[in-house]
Scaffold this active site. Structure first.
Site, PDB file in Angstrom:
ATOM      1  N   ASP B 317      38.027  46.071  47.369  1.00  0.00           N
ATOM      2  CA  ASP B 317      38.293  45.356  46.119  1.00  0.00           C
ATOM      3  C   ASP B 317      38.981  44.022  46.369  1.00  0.00           C
ATOM      4  O   ASP B 317      39.584  43.794  47.414  1.00  0.00           O
ATOM      5  CB  ASP B 317      39.188  46.210  45.221  1.00  0.00           C
ATOM      6  CG  ASP B 317      40.482  46.578  45.932  1.00  0.00           C
ATOM      7  OD1 ASP B 317      40.415  46.994  47.112  1.00  0.00           O
ATOM      8  OD2 ASP B 317      41.559  46.431  45.332  1.00  0.00           O
ATOM      9  N   GLU B 318      38.877  43.178  45.364  1.00  0.00           N
ATOM     10  CA  GLU B 318      39.682  41.957  45.276  1.00  0.00           C
ATOM     11  C   GLU B 318      39.653  41.094  46.525  1.00  0.00           C
ATOM     12  O   GLU B 318      40.664  40.493  46.875  1.00  0.00           O
ATOM     13  CB  GLU B 318      41.147  42.323  44.940  1.00  0.00           C
ATOM     14  CG  GLU B 318      41.282  43.011  43.597  1.00  0.00           C
ATOM     15  CD  GLU B 318      42.750  43.287  43.230  1.00  0.00           C
ATOM     16  OE1 GLU B 318      43.082  43.138  42.061  1.00  0.00           O
ATOM     17  OE2 GLU B 318      43.534  43.647  44.118  1.00  0.00           O
ATOM     18  N   ASN B 319      38.544  41.061  47.196  1.00  0.00           N
ATOM     19  CA  ASN B 319      38.428  40.111  48.287  1.00  0.00           C
ATOM     20  C   ASN B 319      37.905  38.802  47.731  1.00  0.00           C
ATOM     21  O   ASN B 319      36.725  38.662  47.443  1.00  0.00           O
ATOM     22  CB  ASN B 319      37.469  40.646  49.353  1.00  0.00           C
ATOM     23  CG  ASN B 319      37.127  39.570  50.375  1.00  0.00           C
ATOM     24  OD1 ASN B 319      37.919  38.664  50.612  1.00  0.00           O
ATOM     25  ND2 ASN B 319      35.938  39.668  50.953  1.00  0.00           N
TER      26      ASN B 319
END
Lengths: 686, 686
Positions: B317-319
């Protein structure tokens, strides 16, 4: 203005105002020397701690704990968090100066000096262990005024009176998981204790992972034991706090767990079982076969490989030798070796153990019974029987010290017996006999014992704390720190500090209260519990067989504490009233609350069968309170009460002595005082 | 007489009496089918549990826990204690019948049937895991009448609605020691959850002992990580309760801890630090070098050697790919491989991970972002973004299921965001889109997430429980189990049951209250805390930088709960009053208590600076309560309130919207209702 409070407390129970002044009311153990100054050091978010000389991992960790506790206590968002060796600011608000890294060993220097002024704090010690001790004082000094949090300006010079200040935890009768042990170590840190004596093998189970003797885990532990990694973790956790951990493997008696796994080492050809009740059991190691010593050599060696402390406790208590008496080979052996009693045989056994432990580089320590002729003077005698029936009996301690043995006192410190804190507090290792300097040096200190027949992981904190703080004061503080009211006042304030350290003595009691109330509305239950104490000594568990270890320890007796503080406070009020120091107002408010509580409690019992044991006690509390109110009316109006009323009141007092739920009502004595006062006109000393 | 309560709850908020009848008020999750009968099975000391078919270690341990909890709950000295394979009495009071030993794996049979009659109890299940589930129901059924404890006669047929019923605990932001995890597993057992998703690596720390990569422990954990032995212990503890444990190593983003230890694997040549705040950080693994995959192969292999579960969570997530954008080699690589976005590159990365995990015999699971074109359909998509802003948005879940991916819903179940239980309870994995049977089969269930930026070992229980029980009901019970008032009623009763299981959600809050009060007299503080809730969503920790992980989580916001029950109960009273169902009596009693509390609270603040954040809230509660009392007077007397008074009341309501201490007063809405009612004469529907 400058106050000088040297520690001069008389043995009588006068109230010591020094111990109650703002900023010092949490202090326990009371320091050796304390001098109040003018001014306050304000705690702010910019607070900086700096180690200005040597640093050490112990110092960094202890400083980190201080910062963490400080931020959690005050809600201040401090700039610092994890303290490292880089935190060496010489302009720090709290400057820590230490000369050398201490060793976690008997006799290490724990002295320290604290200087708090409006501009900053200095904590000096010879060793980092001394710093750990001083940081606890600095946490206890945190005070409050309208502006915020501060430390009062003060000069403290402090050091331990005794080098051995212990708590024994019995993890055999009831097993206590690692987190329970760790939070108790946190509590020990808070009150400057330095020995955790870990009772790990008894009739109820062997609690150490054994790679050499896996049957000890498989059949003699009910699956409950510490792994080697867990024990090493506990030992490191304690060492970080300057606390030694000494293991105990109790032999040759108390051997049911050992013999269930290895019956061939027993003195009787029988099947062995783990004990489930309290008491003294017969299973005993066979002292005349080589296999026993080979086994103990290996087992002790395995335990010693985990515990670095130079002291090793072999128990040695309560071996009645019944199985020895019944064993013909043992009898023949004794005859052949000119042994006239089981004591001689146990001495023979202990001499072997002494050699085994010497080989492993350990001092042997054991309970009173190992003190026999023929035992080496290098042995440490742990006095638990005292010698008589009294809590304060120090005879066996004295005898050991007189004969040149190092010794530690536990008679008088059996906190599992649930006497009041003051009863233990009054016991002193140096009292009872005239001691010369050498004997004094032989007496190394004291140790409280928490035998756990009736104690579970849920209740152990409520049984050890906060009373343990009073005993810590006995072991640490000057001999004349003895004022009981001051002790109770500070102990009960410190109780909240101990909770900050992670102990659950307050919350665990409330958990039980919620179960008793079958609800979150616990007030009526708390009111009755606050005037009840569990039966004391060995009376609660009559004959040792009333309870087994699987029974519920969530009942009325388990909710009550060793010191029913509401009852005690009331007794103090009555005492002050008798002396004319206070009027009857506060007493009457308390009595009316007790009268009114009965209805609420009886209603609670209707929805919670487990609470039924409180029924009669509540009725009695109401009756006694009503009588007390009437008594006060008579006393205040200077009239003598009629005989008929008096007789009825006395019969109520008699009736209140019931032990439903294995607990006793604690207001009987003070109410009795009031009732008696109605029979004499001039009882209040105005 | 016989009642049949099939589970037919309408979506509107009518109160369902079936869920409130004596004996069933603790039931949660609510069973699939329940039929009340006449009679009561009395619990007595002679109670015997017997396994009448197959036994298993899991069955013996679960039965032992049942007996232990039963004895502790009721105070009955039961004859049985440790249940073994020998406990097979066919005349037992509680007969347990099981066909086979279950596997702790996705989709295992958890169904069971319970039959309680006056003469005995039968619990049947296909697997011993089904028995574990049924035993929780049997504990929740324990009831009380004047005679004592009993189980009501009842026939229950029960089974899980979803096969994946999870709780994620983030041990990276704040580390949670083993005992915290274990007691949360106990809570999971109580409410029939079956997946512990263990978030073990993030920007704040790597929490697994690593023998292959010791720097992860040395420099990337602050000394806080689980040893391999501890993790195995946790996994066994969970397996005993039929609970899977799935590890998560979050990559390629959230990689600060990995990269602090091994910066050569990063996408940027820089020094990496452990994150201390909340937010999305830039450190990202370099997906174009072989070393990254060699490292992950070995690291995952090491983790997999500890966790037997076939599912492995890679985060994903959230890269945001900032460091990828800045890295010329990565940009060149993307060009050379015809990758047009960071999503393409992450897909490339994930494809490698998929192969690595396949080699290790594991299914790959990841958060929404791993759902890209080109990812294998064997991947499990963990929906956390939903798709829009709403808590109930199931778009990404739907998209995954529609495309044939197995998926699990967590959007709507982010309990760390501190929305009310009802907000989460209303979210359903099957709601939002029309689903065919195949899509339904793809949606495996739901998982609550306890991200721990603002959560410590002290507060985590108060954040997870008892709300988690409501979510467990969502995942277990029939879709139409939706009545919110019934949910709250049962959840708050179950709260005490959860405490018996060892959770500390009640006692931890009280611990904080005692610190806030600087005393044991917490009532005034409790009264204000009971009407406050912490700011919700991501607003409390504005920008992610208001708090760091070392700040104190012992303040007003940390004492408040996600559901301020006193405020909610008051709102329900107002609602019932508006509908003419109740008179104003209970409301007025509550309002008077709130008015009176302010003096006590202001006095408490004077001795406890940390409590100052409650000052204005308490004043506002007093003002609003006074206004509400006046409003009720107007309403009850049928008079319209004067405009001047109304305007002032509205301004008080406005003023009460302050967020001192990052908390919000929850009585504004119901008081506003009352104030508005004063402006219309016929507002009460009599």
């Amino acid at each position: 203005m400058k106050y000088l409070y040297l520690v001069v407390f008389s043995l009588c129970a006068t109230f010591t105002s020094a111990q109650n002044i703002n900023g010092l009311e949490n202090l326990m153990p009371w320091p050796k020397q304390i001098e109040m100054k003018d001014g306050k050091f304000r705690l702010t978010e910019g607070f900086v701690l700096g180690m200005t000389e040597l640093t050490s991992p112990r110092l960094c960790k202890a400083s980190t704990r201080y910062i963490e506790r400080l931020t959690n206590r005050t809600g201040l968002f401090l700039d610092q968090n994890i303290i490292t060796a880089a935190d060496t600011s010489r302009s720090a608000d709290l400057q820590i100066q230490v000369d050398r890294i201490g060793q976690v060993e008997l006799g290490e220097d724990e002295s320290h000096q604290i200087s708090v002024s409006a501009s900053g704090v200095v904590l000096k010690a010879e060793t980092d262990i001394g710093v750990v001790r001083g940081l606890q004082t600095l946490f206890q000094l945190i005070s409050v005024d309208k502006v915020g949090y501060y430390l009062p300006a003060v000069e403290i010079v402090d050091d331990a009176r005794f080098q051995w200040r212990g708590l024994m935890i019995d993890a055999s009768r009831h097993f206590h998981p690692v987190d329970v042990i760790k939070r108790n170590i946190d509590g020990m840190e808070a009150v400057k204790l330095n020995v955790l004596h870990f009772h790990l093998c008894d009739d109820h189970g062997y609690r150490i992972e054994s790679k050499l003797f896996p049957r000890l885990n498989e059949v003699s532990s009910d699956g409950q034991y510490y792994t080697v990694a867990e024990l090493k973790d506990i030992i490191q956790y304690a060492a970080d706090r300057g606390i030694r951990v000494m293991p105990e493997i109790d032999v040759p008696g108390h051997a049911s767990a050992l013999l269930k796994a290895y019956p061939e080492l027993g003195s009787k050809d029988t099947t062995y079982y783990l004990s489930r009740n309290a008491g003294v059991f017969d299973p005993t190691l066979n002292p005349i076969i080589d296999e026993t010593y080979t086994f103990l050599d290996q087992l002790f060696g395995e335990v010693i490989s985990i515990f670095p402390d130079p002291y090793f406790h072999i128990g040695g208590d309560e071996n009645e030798g019944k199985h020895w008496d019944e064993n013909e080979e043992i009898q023949a052996f004794m005859k052949a070796h000119d042994m006239h009693s089981n004591h001689d045989l146990q001495t023979y056994f202990n001499q072997h153990l002494f050699e085994i432990l010497k080989k492993h580089d350990r001092y042997m320590m054991g309970w009173d019974e190992i003190h026999t002729d023929g035992i080496s003077k290098e042995t440490v005698i742990h006095s638990w029987r005292g010698g008589g029936q009294s809590l304060a009996d120090t005879t066996t301690l004295f005898n050991a010290a007189r004969q040149g043995f190092k010794s530690v006192l536990s008679n008088g410190y059996y906190i599992d017996l649930m006497y009041n804190a003051e009863d233990y507090y009054r016991v002193d290792p140096y009292f009872g006999y005239e001691l010369d300097e050498e004997m004094k040096a032989n007496i190394m200190g004291g140790e409280a014992t928490m035998w756990s027949e009736l104690v579970t992981p849920l209740t152990i904190d409520t049984r050890v704390w906060p009373r343990m703080a009073a005993l810590a004061e006995r072991y640490w503080s000057p001999v004349d720190t003895r004022d009981v009211r001051s002790m109770y006042s500070r102990m009960n304030k410190l109780s909240l500090v101990l909770e900050h350290y992670g102990l659950q003595h307050i919350s665990a009691q409330e958990k039980i209260l919620r179960n008793l109330a079958n609800s979150r509305a616990i007030e009526p239950v708390r009111v009755i519990v606050d005037v009840l104490e569990p039966m004391k000594g060995y009376t609660r568990n009559a004959g040792g067989f009333m309870y087994d270890v699987f029974d519920p320890y969530t009942k009325l007796a388990d909710a009550t504490l060793a010191d029913a503080m509401a009852a005690r406070d009331f007794a103090y009020q009555v005492e002050d009233y008798q002396r004319g120091k206070v009027d009857s107002k506060a007493m009457m408010a308390q009595l009316k609350l007790w009268v009114g509580n009965d209805d609420a409690l009886q209603a609670a019992i209707k929805v919670s069968p487990i609470l039924a044991q409180a029924k009669e006690h509540s009725t009695n509390l109401k009756l006694l309170s009503e009588d007390a109110l009437v008594a006060i009316d008579y006393i205040d109006s200077g009239k003598k009460a009629p005989k008929k009323w008096y007789k009825q009141a006395v019969s109520h007092l008699e009736q209140a002595k019931i032990q439903d739920g294995r607990v006793e009502l604690q207001v009987i004595a003070p109410v009795s005082e009031l009732v008696e006062m109605t029979q004499s006109k001039s009882s209040v000393q105005n």
